[in-house]
Scaffold this active site. Structure first.
Site, PDB file in Angstrom:
ATOM      1  N   GLU A  80      63.629 -26.856  13.765  1.00 55.84           N
ATOM      2  CA  GLU A  80      64.927 -26.998  14.430  1.00 55.84           C
ATOM      3  C   GLU A  80      65.127 -25.699  15.189  1.00 55.84           C
ATOM      4  OE1 GLU A  80      68.229 -26.725  15.833  1.00 55.84           O
ATOM      5  OE2 GLU A  80      68.951 -26.218  13.821  1.00 55.84           O
ATOM      6  N   CYS A 115      73.067 -23.172  17.756  1.00 55.69           N
ATOM      7  CA  CYS A 115      71.969 -23.683  18.584  1.00 55.69           C
ATOM      8  C   CYS A 115      72.398 -24.870  19.432  1.00 55.69           C
ATOM      9  CB  CYS A 115      70.785 -24.057  17.704  1.00 55.69           C
ATOM     10  SG  CYS A 115      71.196 -25.177  16.363  1.00 55.69           S
ATOM     11  N   LYS A 160      62.679 -18.735   2.050  1.00 55.64           N
ATOM     12  CA  LYS A 160      62.902 -17.397   2.609  1.00 55.64           C
ATOM     13  C   LYS A 160      64.109 -17.479   3.528  1.00 55.64           C
ATOM     14  CE  LYS A 160      61.861 -15.281   6.338  1.00 55.64           C
ATOM     15  NZ  LYS A 160      63.088 -14.428   6.511  1.00 55.64           N
ATOM     16  N   GLU A 177      68.874 -19.267  26.139  1.00 55.95           N
ATOM     17  CA  GLU A 177      69.863 -19.408  25.076  1.00 55.95           C
ATOM     18  C   GLU A 177      70.506 -18.037  24.833  1.00 55.95           C
ATOM     19  OE1 GLU A 177      70.118 -21.802  20.895  1.00 55.95           O
ATOM     20  OE2 GLU A 177      68.366 -20.529  21.188  1.00 55.95           O
TER      21      GLU A 177
END
Length: 476
Positions: A248, A282, A173, A382
């Site tokens: 991750e 990231c 997906k 973040e």
């Protein structure tokens, strides 16, 4: 744009109609206009895909290493033939500048593949123990994969290819925000002769498709890349059937700049790295920790680097940055820039709103904050935009303390003229990857992090091992 099967899913070696009728528009982030519409899947589509993968696993899991090497070599050739199409699609749906797409966004699909080929050629799946027992490394089974929008082919390649190398079958997906590159990738895999049922693709959202994959009892493993919040939900969904989960997730990577470095190069390079892909990485070094004796000079250099960062159209060649991927992402970054201002950080460059001359598209001003402390939101959260927070430190011990004072542990950077010192500091950092003086890990080296940045490693032999079970066989 390439004429893709946007209204269908790829299941059991063919393009099939979805079970439902829901669709979603794909938005060009530079224009805010829809340019494609995709079908959105549901639980029934996932059932269909998993069943195909389960059947295919019976035979694909028995293939030899040589056969799987040949398959990956065929995928490499097919990918290279359609390289330019991949760059154009990622440019349009992600908003990454075409130069970045050519040099990095699409290139990683080649680099990671070669890294997995090198690893697979050198791997042994049978080992004799000194005791006389035999250890077999066997494919784990049907693997569900949920991938993000920010480096789309990077994450698809880092999941699909090691699964194939291990002998696993796949249900993917991709992100519904950037789904078209995955549809093209399905065509590439089909052209390369991937056996039917080995690779299956269902578009959709996390609630209806992602969760159905994570919960499915016939899915032996889920590999997820995305936000920490979503990764937590994947783990909860997967826990019901005790399946393996690799994650991750996010990062808030420190970049430690010592006084014994080439300051102009170190700071300018750090700003550019933070802003690459419009800050939507990231592992971006978003916290620049600078030794106090050079802090003021470093802020001046960072200000100039940000002011010299161009923002422009993704279709133009050059080293500029493009827009953020979506309206939601744009609003979140605006909120965090305002939070930095409200919490008392010094706005050195950028700020809220679009860059001058831009009145549409999700473009953001390249932004640098000085006089940040590690408790501010811009230092803790973040941002996922071109926003750098600069934090002073007095000595090496404090630098390490600040660097490790984060719930994340994906990556870190160190800038120093003393490589022995840099390596000693690297050993003290709680991060899965440490880059010294602007270096980067190579294809085939493990990508992943500590703490809330996830678990498992992607790339090379470490990535393949995540898709293997270990069996011990003893004899009388």
């Amino acid at each position: 744009m390439t004429n893709l099967q946007t209204g269908k899913f790829y299941i059991d070696g063919k393009w099939v109609d979805p079970a439902g009728t829901e669709t979603l528009e794909v938005i060009n982030p530079a224009t805010e206009e829809a340019f494609a519409t995709i079908a959105m899947g549901n639980r029934q589509d996932v059932e269909h895909a998993v069943a195909a993968a389960k059947t295919a696993f019976e035979t694909f899991s028995q293939t030899t290493k040589a056969e799987r090497i040949e398959l990956l070599e065929g995928i490499l050739a097919a990918y290279e033939r359609r390289y330019d199409e991949m760059s154009a699609i990622i440019c349009e749906e992600l908003g990454a500048p075409i130069s970045l797409c050519d040099a990095a966004q699409s290139m990683v699909g080649v680099g990671h593949l070669k890294g997995f080929l090198d690893a697979l050629r050198n791997m042994e799946f049978r080992e004799e123990m000194p005791s006389g027992d035999t250890i077999y490394r066997e494919p784990i089974g049907v693997c569900g994969m949920i991938t993000p929008w920010n480096w789309p082919i990077n994450q698809i390649a880092l999941k699909v290819l090691p699964a194939f190398a291990a002998g696993c079958t796949v249900v993917l997906k991709p992100s519904e925000i950037t789904p078209l590159n995955a549809l093209l990738y399905a065509e590439i895999l089909d052209e390369a002769g991937v056996p039917k049922g080995v690779f299956n693709l269902v578009n959709g959202d996390g609630l209806n498709v992602g969760s159905a994959i994570s919960r499915h009892p016939d899915v032996a493993m889920v590999s997820f890349t995305g936000s920490t919040r979503a990764g937590r939900q994947v783990s909860i969904d997967a826990a019901e059937t005790i399946k393996r989960v690799t994650l991750e997730l996010g990062g808030k990577s420190p970049n430690i700049v010592f006084a014994d470095t080439d300051l102009a190069d170190a700071v300018t390079g750090g700003v550019r790295h933070c802003f690459q892909n419009s800050g939507q990485s990231c592992n971006a070094p978003t916290r620049m920790l600078v030794e106090a004796s050079i802090y003021d000079e470093a802020m001046d250099i960072a200000r100039e680097a940000a002011e010299n960062t161009l923002v422009g159209s993704p279709t133009d060649q050059g080293k500029h940055i493009g827009p953020l991927v979506s309206a939601i992402q744009y609003e979140r970054v605006q909120e965090l820039i305002q939070a930095g201002i409200d919490e008392g950080a010094t706005l050195l460059a950028g700020g809220t709103g679009r860059p001058e001359g831009s009145n549409r598209g999700y473009f953001v001003k390249p932004t640098v904050f000085g006089n940040v402390n590690n408790q501010m939101r811009i230092a803790r959260e973040e941002v996922f935009g071109p926003v750098l927070a600069m934090i002073p430190f007095k000595d090496e011990a404090e630098a390490v303390e600040i660097a490790n004072d984060t719930p994340y542990g994906l990556a870190a950077q160190i800038q120093s003229g003393d490589t022995e010192r840099a390596e000693a500091v690297a050993r003290k950092l709680r991060a899965g990857m440490v880059h010294i003086n602007g270096s980067d890990i190579d294809f085939g080296s493990p990508f992943g992090g500590y703490k809330m940045s996830g678990n498992g490693r992607e790339g090379g032999k470490f990535g393949i091992e995540d898709f293997l079970e270990i069996k011990a066989v003893s004899r009388p």
